[in-house]
Design a protein around this motif. Structure first.
Motif, short mmCIF file in Angstrom:
data_model
loop_
_atom_site.label_atom_id
_atom_site.label_comp_id
_atom_site.label_asym_id
_atom_site.label_seq_id
_atom_site.Cartn_x
_atom_site.Cartn_y
_atom_site.Cartn_z
N GLU A 37 -7.99 -0.56 28.06
CA GLU A 37 -8.33 -0.44 26.64
C GLU A 37 -7.14 -0.87 25.79
OE1 GLU A 37 -10.88 0.80 23.39
OE2 GLU A 37 -11.26 0.50 25.52
N THR A 38 -7.40 -1.69 24.77
CA THR A 38 -6.40 -2.03 23.77
C THR A 38 -6.73 -1.23 22.51
OG1 THR A 38 -6.13 -4.26 24.66
CG2 THR A 38 -5.33 -3.88 22.42
N ILE A 39 -5.91 -0.25 22.20
CA ILE A 39 -6.20 0.68 21.12
C ILE A 39 -5.87 0.07 19.77
CG2 ILE A 39 -5.61 2.95 20.17
CD1 ILE A 39 -5.16 3.88 23.06
N VAL A 40 -4.72 -0.61 19.66
CA VAL A 40 -4.33 -1.31 18.43
C VAL A 40 -4.31 -2.79 18.74
CG1 VAL A 40 -2.49 -1.64 16.74
CG2 VAL A 40 -3.01 0.66 17.58
N SER A 41 -5.15 -3.56 18.08
CA SER A 41 -5.36 -4.96 18.46
C SER A 41 -4.43 -5.95 17.78
CB SER A 41 -6.81 -5.36 18.16
OG SER A 41 -7.10 -5.20 16.78
N GLU A 42 -3.74 -5.53 16.70
CA GLU A 42 -2.76 -6.41 16.06
C GLU A 42 -1.63 -5.59 15.46
OE1 GLU A 42 -4.87 -8.59 13.05
OE2 GLU A 42 -4.48 -7.05 11.55
N ARG A 43 -0.46 -6.21 15.38
CA ARG A 43 0.74 -5.52 14.91
C ARG A 43 1.60 -6.45 14.08
NH1 ARG A 43 2.04 -0.67 17.24
NH2 ARG A 43 0.67 0.04 18.93
N PRO A 44 2.54 -5.91 13.30
CA PRO A 44 3.45 -6.74 12.53
C PRO A 44 4.33 -7.58 13.45
CG PRO A 44 3.51 -4.47 11.75
CD PRO A 44 2.74 -4.47 13.04
N VAL A 45 4.58 -8.82 13.04
CA VAL A 45 5.42 -9.72 13.82
C VAL A 45 6.87 -9.55 13.37
CG1 VAL A 45 5.94 -12.15 14.32
CG2 VAL A 45 3.56 -11.38 14.13
N LEU A 46 7.78 -9.52 14.33
CA LEU A 46 9.19 -9.39 14.00
C LEU A 46 9.66 -10.63 13.23
CD1 LEU A 46 10.69 -7.95 17.30
CD2 LEU A 46 10.36 -6.76 15.15
N ALA A 47 10.40 -10.38 12.19
CA ALA A 47 10.87 -11.49 11.35
C ALA A 47 12.01 -12.25 11.99
CB ALA A 47 11.30 -10.95 9.98
N ALA A 48 12.75 -11.59 12.86
CA ALA A 48 13.89 -12.25 13.51
C ALA A 48 13.97 -11.81 14.95
CB ALA A 48 15.19 -11.89 12.79
N SER A 49 14.17 -12.77 15.85
CA SER A 49 14.31 -12.58 17.29
C SER A 49 13.01 -12.13 17.91
CB SER A 49 15.44 -11.59 17.64
OG SER A 49 14.98 -10.28 17.60
N SER A 50 12.93 -12.25 19.24
CA SER A 50 11.70 -11.89 19.95
C SER A 50 11.88 -10.63 20.79
CB SER A 50 11.28 -13.04 20.88
OG SER A 50 12.30 -13.32 21.80
N GLY A 51 13.01 -9.95 20.62
CA GLY A 51 13.24 -8.74 21.39
C GLY A 51 12.84 -7.52 20.58
N LEU A 52 13.48 -6.40 20.87
CA LEU A 52 13.18 -5.17 20.15
C LEU A 52 13.96 -5.08 18.85
CD1 LEU A 52 13.07 -2.61 23.08
CD2 LEU A 52 11.14 -3.55 21.82
N SER A 53 14.91 -6.03 18.64
CA SER A 53 15.66 -6.02 17.40
C SER A 53 14.94 -6.86 16.36
CB SER A 53 17.07 -6.58 17.65
OG SER A 53 16.99 -7.90 18.15
N GLY A 54 15.45 -6.88 15.14
CA GLY A 54 14.80 -7.62 14.08
C GLY A 54 13.91 -6.71 13.26
N SER A 55 13.47 -7.20 12.10
CA SER A 55 12.62 -6.39 11.23
C SER A 55 11.23 -6.97 11.18
CB SER A 55 13.23 -6.34 9.82
OG SER A 55 13.37 -7.65 9.31
N ALA A 56 10.23 -6.11 10.97
CA ALA A 56 8.85 -6.55 10.92
C ALA A 56 8.55 -7.18 9.57
CB ALA A 56 7.93 -5.37 11.17
N GLY A 57 7.89 -8.34 9.58
CA GLY A 57 7.52 -9.01 8.35
C GLY A 57 6.07 -8.70 7.99
N SER A 58 5.53 -9.47 7.05
CA SER A 58 4.16 -9.25 6.61
C SER A 58 3.14 -9.90 7.54
CB SER A 58 3.98 -9.80 5.19
OG SER A 58 4.29 -11.19 5.15
#
Length: 380
Positions: free
Chosen positions: A209-230
């Motif tokens: 089951e996928t409970i949340v199907s979409e999420r904010p994309v990180l504005a910088a880098s592809s790791g756990l760092s960076g901030s979420a954009g719109s």
């Protein structure tokens, strides 16, 4: 070591500490840390104790002064790196799950078998086998302490994705991670069940089951760092996996892997019920086992707690005095110890790439079962 993220820190701790607490037949030298970002990898290498850093794993694997390659990258690169390292004559430790697909895992297992004929060893990093309490549980089951295994309940519960606005990371993208909760943490539940019981999962029926199907994309880098954009991106893996498995003996096992169980931080829990008693383990209390002895008088029956902190318990004698607890990081030191000892003695370490392929086949069977409305599917 290829990979400089969370697992890179954990494996570095293991390599750094193991030779200082265990008498090893060979001395690990932390030579090169490889990552994609030169500056961050250099900082990590200095922090974690690596002699140098690099950004091209192919060049490092080809070096004559490298004997071991430790792969701690996302799953989509495991096969390419591990196979290249084995073909170059390097011993390989690879994080779980072995690969993203059964086909990749098969190729890795075949490469490991070919390398084995040349004295090259390989192992999958199912680190929770190296927690003293789980190793001791395996020993108790093997000795017949709880009798014939009749039922198993295994679950790995986390809540780090329960916030629907948590950002989209590589672990939520199928092309990078292969699967979600199923492969990331469900693989541990499968391996630990098989390790402690000494049996294999042969058939499964499950649902993803996928409970949340979409999420904010990180504005910088592809790791756990960076901030979420719109911008928002699709989650292409499962958040929750529930499945039933049949073991070699015919016993039933139930499995749950969830990253949405609010309040559970890192609860890998397994309970094994037998004809003479029951054993229970919870990673959030990793120095303990619960034991129920059904052969005791009725007036004395009940679960009792065993502190796995005695020198006679697996691994513990090389650490602290009785009652001084071990932690999450110690499993990585035990993993490094066992790997180096196997290489030094010319023996095959476990779990092998073949073991990793089997777990991958279980995960694949669960996915196929879910796609087919939870029908029972045989494990290849």
């Amino acid at each position: 070591m290829v990979g400089a993220g969370f697992m890179g820190a954990a494996h570095s701790q293991g390599w750094r500490v193991a030779p200082r607490f265990f008498e090893l037949p060979l001395a690990p030298q932390m030579s090169v840390l490889v990552g994609r970002d030169a500056a961050r990898t250099s900082e990590a290498a200095e922090c974690w104790g690596w002699t140098e850093s690099a950004t091209d794993w192919r060049e490092v694997v080809a070096r004559d002064d490298i004997d071991v390659v430790d792969v701690v990258t996302p799953g989509d690169t495991h096969a390419e790196i591990a196979i290249a390292a084995l073909e170059a004559g390097k011993h390989v430790l690879c994080e779980k799950p072995l690969a993203n697909t059964v086909d990749e895992a098969r190729r890795m297992a075949a490469a490991a078998e070919s390398a084995r004929a040349r004295g090259i060893r390989s192992m999958v990093g199912f680190t929770y086998r190296r927690v003293p309490a789980t190793t001791f549980a395996r020993d108790l089951v093997a000795s017949g302490r709880i009798g014939e295994v009749r039922q198993v309940r295994a679950e790995y519960l986390q809540d780090w994705l329960s916030d629907a606005e948590a950002p989209l990371t590589w672990r939520l993208q199928k092309e990078r991670a292969g699967s979600g909760a199923l492969g990331d943490i469900g693989a541990h539940a499968v391996d630990l069940t098989e390790y402690i019981t000494g049996q294999r999962v042969t058939r499964v029926s499950g649902v993803l089951e996928t409970i949340v199907s979409e999420r904010p994309v990180l504005a910088a880098s592809s790791g756990l760092s960076g901030s979420a954009g719109s911008e928002r991106g699709a989650v292409t893996v499962d958040d929750l996996a529930l499945f039933t498995g049949r073991l070699d003996s015919g016993a039933l096992a139930s499995f749950e892997a969830s990253r949405f169980r609010t309040g559970r931080k890192n609860a890998l829990r397994i309970e094994i019920s037998g004809s003479r008693g029951t054993l229970a383990f919870d990673l959030e209390r990793l120095n303990e086992l619960e034991l129920y002895d059904a052969t005791e008088p009725e007036s004395e029956q009940g679960f009792r707690r065993i502190y796995v902190t005695e020198p006679s318990h697996p691994y513990v004698g090389n650490w602290w005095p009785t009652g001084h607890m071990l932690g999450y990081e110690h499993g990585f030191a035990h993993q490094a110890k066992d790997f180096v000892e196997a290489v030094g003695s010319g023996e095959d370490p476990r779990p092998s790439f073949a073991d990793g392929l089997h777990v991958q086949s279980v995960l694949d069977a669960v996915s196929r079962s879910s796609d087919a409305d939870s029908v029972w599917v045989d494990v290849d």
